[in-house]
Design an enzyme around this catalytic site. Structure first.
Site, short mmCIF file in Angstrom:
data_model
loop_
_atom_site.label_atom_id
_atom_site.label_comp_id
_atom_site.label_asym_id
_atom_site.label_seq_id
_atom_site.Cartn_x
_atom_site.Cartn_y
_atom_site.Cartn_z
N GLU A 151 0.82 -1.21 0.00
CA GLU A 151 0.00 0.00 0.00
C GLU A 151 0.86 1.27 0.00
O GLU A 151 0.80 2.08 0.92
CB GLU A 151 -0.97 0.00 1.18
CG GLU A 151 -1.99 -1.10 1.13
CD GLU A 151 -3.00 -1.04 2.27
OE1 GLU A 151 -4.10 -1.58 2.10
OE2 GLU A 151 -2.68 -0.45 3.33
N CYS A 159 5.84 13.97 2.28
CA CYS A 159 6.82 14.33 3.31
C CYS A 159 7.40 15.69 2.93
O CYS A 159 7.80 15.91 1.78
CB CYS A 159 7.94 13.29 3.40
SG CYS A 159 9.29 13.78 4.51
N GLU A 310 -6.49 -7.41 -1.01
CA GLU A 310 -7.03 -7.30 0.34
C GLU A 310 -8.48 -6.85 0.28
O GLU A 310 -8.83 -5.95 -0.48
CB GLU A 310 -6.27 -6.26 1.18
CG GLU A 310 -4.91 -6.64 1.66
CD GLU A 310 -4.34 -5.57 2.59
OE1 GLU A 310 -5.12 -4.87 3.25
OE2 GLU A 310 -3.11 -5.42 2.62
#
EC number: 3.2.1.23
Length: 669
Positions: A151, A159, A310
């Site tokens: 992921e 950042c 998932e």
């Protein structure tokens, strides 16, 4: 060269984290996996601290035993590089690799994905562990696929540290040909005295006292996506260097809460496109988003099969209220993904954790063990997927394309828009939903995609579009196709500059309209439409310039002004929907466009509440019929069909679907 996953039939399994359990539990895991029909598990995703207990010192003994055990039990491994969760020792040695948020706060380790994507120290450490894994396990018979990272960008898409600032400047110099004046022009820095005279003056869009520069912010989103993509490419290169025949994937997150990465740029880098998808408890019809997501992921995969890496068997752990799934929902969700192209179904995770941040996340083997509804549903689903083995590899043709662009999504949701209530996903879903209800097959496309296969192209929300993309879309109509454009589209170019001359900018000529002023509506405010129905969210003063009015406002300051228009453009037709009609009115409008363009549902006569999806194989069509309404249904299908989940022949062409159940019908061609 695209490598394929070698697993018999449809892949089935989930994240397997044996390091969380005593080794004596592993034998039970193998027995229960076989009972459930599991044939593929992802391993090692968050095992970095155990695999490399100190820098350059490795302990693969546990992973050796796990992979050998999986192979002995006929279960394939999707072996992960554990780079989403660097260990504590790494941050003690490299505190400069910790991420910094927009307000200048350095975040601590102690969770996952707490690293700066531009950190040289992180890249070096990540490639080192990836290389060690590749060298050791390239020829292991259990390893059928590489699971790169996990992921990307889920928690650290942005950042703002000085290292990231330097990387951002390098990216900008490449984008603008090392021409600072070109950057100033693209960003419109004459506004508010933002002109830059030296590259070192350019920073990330950190917190400021007023509204940020929109193009600055847009380029930052582009950079952040590319910074993570660079890491992914580097890991894939290391893995392919050691094991050139083993396919590589990473799990995307195509779902409402995540918009950080431009997956059109990511998908071509991978052998297998994978996705994680979770339902939101606050959505009264989450299966609509599931379908939209599945269609988008299949489109990212070039129309071919993909993997659901998932989803959840029941409740998740990260929403304000985490609710269990309703009876039958586990099965309906999984088979809906298969219906929309998934050739693999996997969950987070195999065995529910007793400790840690995700201890309340559901699993295939829940805390209650095998004496549970979840386990019964998991075993039943395994049998279903085995019965659907022949569906593997089939595709899902569509006559309708919906334009999806991450640049447009990022741009329309920047600050200081005419209305903060205009959100990209809301607009796309509002146009997608009536097609879904009608059983109309949909692909998603980039603005510059080949549109020759489609009768109808919809652009619900394309605020930003470059010249090539706009020309491609309008050319579709000129060649005889049908194009429909939603409000606030075509407004700005690739640099987020307003296109002068009136709205909707790039599409004015093709649509045969010109708007000189926008009148967005306040929350709760409505406008009546001629012919019935209401509009919310948006209005604008449209003037006809060749088009004809289909619907107009019936009240308010724009009474009599066109709200929906139709224009003959070249050999085809271009529609403009200059407002947001109520769901029934919008649905009627879009389905009218479908009928006019010759677009039909995948199956006629399907009752309300039943989702109908088609996959097409070489010699058969497969119709998935999913009862979301909970009332059951009887559906007529072509004769000589067979219901695959039960093996029941349907000589009279009628299939019975139980309440909340699923039928999959094979129809020979």
């Amino acid at each position: 060269m695209k490598r394929t996953l070698s697993v018999s039939g449809i892949a089935y399994g989930g994240d397997y984290n044996p390091e969380q359990w005593p080794e004596e539990v592993w034998a039970e895991d193998m027995r229960l996996m076989r009972e459930a029909g599991v044939n593929l598990v992802s391993v090692g995703i968050f095992a970095w601290a155990l695999l490399e207990p100190s820098e350059g010192v490795y302990d693969f003994s546990r992973l050796d035993r796990v992979l050998d055990l999986l192979h002995e039990n006929g279960i394939a491994a999707d072996l992960a590089t554990p780079t989403a969760a660097p260990p504590a020792w790494f941050f003690r040695a490299h505190p400069e690799a910790l991420p910094v948020d927009r307000d200048g706060r350095t975040l601590s380790y102690g969770s996952r994905q707490t690293f700066c994507p531009s950190s040289p120290a992180y890249r070096q450490a990540a490639l080192r562990i990836a290389g060690a894994l590749a060298e050791r396990y390239a020829d292991h018979p259990a390893v059928r696929m590489w699971h790169v990272h996990n992921e990307y960008g889920c928690h650290n898409a942005e950042c703002y540290c000085d290292t990231s600032a330097a990387a951002f400047r390098t990216w900008l110099r490449t984008r603008y040909g090392d021409d600072l004046e070109a950057l100033n022009t693209a960003w419109g820095t004459t506004f508010w005295s933002q002109w830059y005279y030296d590259w070192e003056e350019v920073l990330p869009p950190r917190a400021t006292g007023a509204v940020p520069n929109p193009t600055h912010r847009l380029d930052w989103r582009r950079f952040c996506s590319d910074a993570l993509l660079s890491l992914c490419r580097a890991e894939v290169a290391v893995l392919r260097g050691a094991a050139p025949e083993v396919p590589a994937t990473t799990n995307f997150m195509v779902m409402p809460a995540f918009d950080a990465l431009d997956y059109w740029r990511w998908a071509p880098e991978l052998d297998v496109v994978s996705n994680d998808h979770y339902l939101f408890s606050t959505d009264p019809e989450p299966y609509v988003d599931l379908a939209l997501s599945g269609d988008l992921v299949r489109s990212l995969a070039g129309g071919g099969p993909w993997l659901l890496m998932e989803h959840s068997t029941g409740a998740v752990n990260w929403q304000p209220v985490n609710r269990a799934k309703k009876p039958g929902e586990l099965r309906r969700n999984a088979l809906a993904h298969v219906a929309r192209g998934a050739d693999g179904i996997a969950y987070f995770q195999w065995r529910a954790a007793l400790a840690g941040a995700e201890q309340w996340h559901s699993a295939m083997l829940p805390h209650a063990g095998t004496d549970s509804r979840i386990w019964q549903d998991v075993v039943r689903l395994g049998a279903d997927l085995a019965a659907l083995a022949e569906v593997k590899g089939s595709r899902s043709p569509a006559d309708v394309a919906v334009v999806w662009d991450w640049d447009a999504r990022w741009a329309v949701e920047l600050p200081s828009q005419p209305s903060a209530e205009v959100r990209f996903l809301d607009r796309v879903r509002s146009w997608y939903e009536p097609l879904w209800r009608a059983g109309v097959a949909v692909d998603f496309v980039r603005p510059d995609a080949d549109l020759s296969a489609y009768r109808l192209v919809l652009a619900p929300s394309l605020y930003l579009v470059d010249d090539a993309g706009a020309a491609n879309l309008t050319a579709h109509a000129a060649r005889g196709g049908t194009l429909a454009v939603g409000f606030h589209s075509g407004m700005v170019d690739a640099s987020c500059h307003v296109r002068p001359g009136g709205y909707p900018g790039a599409f004015r000529e093709a649509l045969g309209v010109r708007t000189d002023e926008l009148f967005p509506l306040l929350p709760g405010e409505t406008r009546a439409l001629t012919g019935g129905g209401t509009a919310t969210l948006w209005s604008e003063r449209v003037r006809l310039a060749g088009a004809r009015a289909v619907t107009a406002y019936a009240d308010g300051p724009l009474a009599g002004v066109p709200a929906v228009t139709r224009h003959a453009h070249g050999e085809g037709t271009a529609w403009y929907v200059a407002t947001h009609p109520d769901a029934a009115t919008l649905g009627e409008l879009l389905l009218g466009m479908c009928a006019e363009a010759g677009v039909r549902p995948v199956l006629d006569g399907v009752p309300e509440g039943v989702e109908a999806v088609r996959r097409r194989g070489e010699d058969a069509d497969y119709f998935f019929l999913i009862d979301h309404g909970g009332d059951g249904a009887r559906v007529r299908v072509p004769e000589k069909a067979t219901e695959l989940l039960t093996g029941t022949p349907l000589p009279d062409g009628l299939v019975e679907i139980g309440a909340g159940e699923v039928a999959v019908v094979r129809v020979p061609r």
